[in-house]
Design an enzyme around this catalytic site. Structure first.
Site, short mmCIF file in Angstrom:
data_model
loop_
_atom_site.label_atom_id
_atom_site.label_comp_id
_atom_site.label_asym_id
_atom_site.label_seq_id
_atom_site.Cartn_x
_atom_site.Cartn_y
_atom_site.Cartn_z
N ASP A 186 1.15 -1.45 0.01
CA ASP A 186 -0.11 0.15 0.23
C ASP A 186 0.77 1.54 -0.36
O ASP A 186 2.02 0.92 0.12
CB ASP A 186 -0.92 0.02 1.49
CG ASP A 186 -2.24 1.22 0.88
OD1 ASP A 186 -2.34 1.68 0.23
OD2 ASP A 186 -2.34 1.72 2.58
N SER A 187 0.16 2.66 -0.06
CA SER A 187 0.64 3.71 -0.16
C SER A 187 1.59 3.82 1.52
O SER A 187 2.35 5.17 1.46
CB SER A 187 0.45 4.85 -0.67
OG SER A 187 -0.75 5.01 0.58
N TYR A 224 -1.47 8.47 -2.98
CA TYR A 224 -1.30 8.06 -3.76
C TYR A 224 -3.04 8.43 -4.43
O TYR A 224 -2.95 9.13 -5.89
CB TYR A 224 -1.73 6.64 -5.09
CG TYR A 224 -0.44 6.02 -4.11
CD1 TYR A 224 0.95 6.45 -3.44
CD2 TYR A 224 -0.69 4.34 -4.27
CE1 TYR A 224 1.70 5.00 -4.43
CE2 TYR A 224 0.27 3.51 -4.15
CZ TYR A 224 1.83 3.95 -4.08
OH TYR A 224 2.90 3.42 -4.15
N GLY A 225 -3.53 9.07 -3.84
CA GLY A 225 -4.97 9.88 -4.34
C GLY A 225 -5.11 10.41 -4.43
O GLY A 225 -5.92 10.85 -5.35
N CYS A 270 -4.61 -1.80 -1.83
CA CYS A 270 -4.37 -0.17 -2.16
C CYS A 270 -5.19 0.18 -3.27
O CYS A 270 -5.53 -0.77 -4.77
CB CYS A 270 -3.43 0.12 -2.48
SG CYS A 270 -3.49 2.06 -3.02
N ASN A 271 -7.14 0.86 -3.22
CA ASN A 271 -7.91 0.92 -4.15
C ASN A 271 -7.26 2.11 -5.04
O ASN A 271 -7.32 1.04 -6.45
CB ASN A 271 -9.14 1.56 -3.46
CG ASN A 271 -10.08 0.48 -2.46
OD1 ASN A 271 -10.71 0.03 -2.72
ND2 ASN A 271 -9.57 0.68 -1.38
N THR A 272 -6.50 3.28 -5.09
CA THR A 272 -6.20 3.90 -5.34
C THR A 272 -5.32 2.97 -6.69
O THR A 272 -5.52 3.52 -8.09
CB THR A 272 -5.57 5.60 -4.61
OG1 THR A 272 -6.54 5.25 -4.06
CG2 THR A 272 -5.29 6.26 -6.12
N GLU A 323 -2.85 8.08 9.59
CA GLU A 323 -2.00 7.67 9.42
C GLU A 323 -1.26 8.02 10.39
O GLU A 323 -0.22 7.63 11.39
CB GLU A 323 -0.46 8.89 7.85
CG GLU A 323 -0.59 7.60 7.05
CD GLU A 323 0.03 6.38 6.99
OE1 GLU A 323 0.91 6.85 7.12
OE2 GLU A 323 -0.30 5.77 5.82
N CYS A 346 -11.55 2.74 0.25
CA CYS A 346 -9.60 3.07 0.60
C CYS A 346 -9.31 2.10 1.81
O CYS A 346 -9.95 2.50 2.55
CB CYS A 346 -9.75 4.83 0.79
SG CYS A 346 -7.67 5.21 1.26
N THR A 347 -8.33 1.73 1.96
CA THR A 347 -8.16 0.64 2.47
C THR A 347 -7.77 1.49 3.85
O THR A 347 -6.92 0.71 5.47
CB THR A 347 -6.73 -0.38 2.04
OG1 THR A 347 -5.36 0.23 2.18
CG2 THR A 347 -7.57 -0.93 1.35
N HIS A 348 -7.73 2.99 4.07
CA HIS A 348 -6.94 3.06 5.07
C HIS A 348 -8.04 3.84 5.89
O HIS A 348 -7.92 4.04 7.64
CB HIS A 348 -6.08 5.16 4.67
CG HIS A 348 -4.60 4.94 4.74
ND1 HIS A 348 -4.25 4.25 3.50
CD2 HIS A 348 -3.90 5.21 5.48
CE1 HIS A 348 -2.96 4.60 3.39
NE2 HIS A 348 -2.67 5.26 4.31
N1 DGL Z 1 -5.03 2.89 0.93
C1 DGL Z 1 -4.45 4.06 -0.44
C2 DGL Z 1 -6.33 3.58 -0.95
O1 DGL Z 1 -6.38 2.44 -0.29
C3 DGL Z 1 -4.51 4.94 -0.67
C4 DGL Z 1 -4.19 6.15 0.01
C5 DGL Z 1 -3.44 7.59 -0.85
O2 DGL Z 1 -1.94 6.87 -0.29
O3 DGL Z 1 -4.31 8.35 -0.91
O4 DGL Z 1 -6.34 3.64 -2.08
#
Ligand code: DGL
Length: 273
Positions: free
Chosen positions: A16-17, A48-49, A80-82, A158, A194-196
């Site tokens: 993931d990011s 990443y978003g 990571c969805n993005t 984070e 988003c996995t976060h």
């Molecule tokens: N956890 C990531 C996701 O699922 C990326 C979050 C990010 O870096 O913007 O999209």
């Protein structure tokens, strides 16, 4: 580890990011407690978003080819969805092991919604992707779907795992537009795309007055990984199984403890030239 030789098992690399993939790690550990995981967080390029599709496509296939060659896992989970909604086909083409990506949980949300009004809370990149439009057209054609992209919530997740307090004003502000307006009060399911964001589930619940199911894809990824691994023979594990690698210098003790809480024995900074 036993002293009588290397352990035998499956080794899976989770990527993931940042710390978001840990929400997926929980589900994998619950379903596949015998699997050995290593983890890479691309801290250097997070979030990443807010990156363009071109930027992510330029970085991810090469980076993941290097990481999978270096760490030699049996399978790669793009937690990571993005990244998944932007670059999965090119990542699959670049790496030599099976790749499991995240599909935003629009289908289960539509199946569960009684009001037929659902929200999708992802990164700004994810909620703009054609991939998400196609999922809505295929699985939620009769639902009103409200989209919200947020990078501030990624930063809050984070902060939380770095041992800091989550700013509830930010959480409330970021999700407010989902619940405003004529149909906002009818939302009964929100996709955590988003996995976060599952890492902020308690804060999200506390920030909303109405009853909402917050639905993520972690369990579905673990199920898919289980299927994939069932066709792969176990083998002697490399010494780095159960290690977390953070790309960049951000390996302070608090963050290392967050990874330790999810079962990673060592957290190591990985510098790229
Ligand atoms: N956890 C990531 C996701 O699922 C990326 C979050 C990010 O870096 O913007 O999209």
């Amino acid at each position: 580890m036993s002293s009588s030789g290397p352990e035998i098992g499956h080794h899976v690399l989770v990527f993931d990011s940042g710390v978001g993939g840990l929400s997926v790690v929980s589900e994998i550990r619950a379903r596949l407690p015998q699997a050995f995981l290593s983890y890479v967080a691309d801290d250097e390029f997070r979030p990443y978003g807010n990156k363009s599709e071109a930027q992510l496509r330029a970085r991810l296939p090469n980076l993941l080819a290097t990481l999978t060659d270096m760490l030699n896992p049996d399978a790669l989970v793009i937690a990571c969805n993005t990244a998944s909604t932007t670059a999965l086909p090119s990542i699959r083409a670049a790496v030599k092991v099976p790749v499991i990506g995240v599909v935003p949980a629009i289908k289960p949300a539509a199946e569960q919604s009684l009001t037929r009004v659902i929200g999708v809370l992802g990164t700004p990149g994810t909620v703009r992707r054609k991939y998400v439009d196609d999922l809505i057209a295929d699985f939620a054609p009769d639902c009103r779907v409200r989209l919200k992209g947020s990078t501030r919530l990624v930063a809050e997740a984070e902060r939380k795992l770095a041992g800091q307090l989550v700013n509830m004003n930010v959480v409330r502000e970021e999700i407010a537009t989902l619940f405003e307006g004529r149909h906002g009060g009818d939302i009964d399911a929100v996709v955590l795309a988003c996995t976060h964001f599952p890492l902020l589930r308690d804060e999200l619940r506390a920030a909303v007055r109405q009853d909402v199911n917050w639905i993520d894809s972690g369990e579905a990824i673990a199920r898919r990984l289980d299927d994939v691994l069932s066709d792969i023979p176990v083998r002697a594990l490399p010494p780095h199984a159960q290690m977390a690698f953070l790309i960049g210098p951000d390996t302070d003790a608090v963050r290392a403890k967050a990874f330790a809480d999810y079962g990673f024995m060592w957290t190591i900074g990985l510098m790229r030239e």
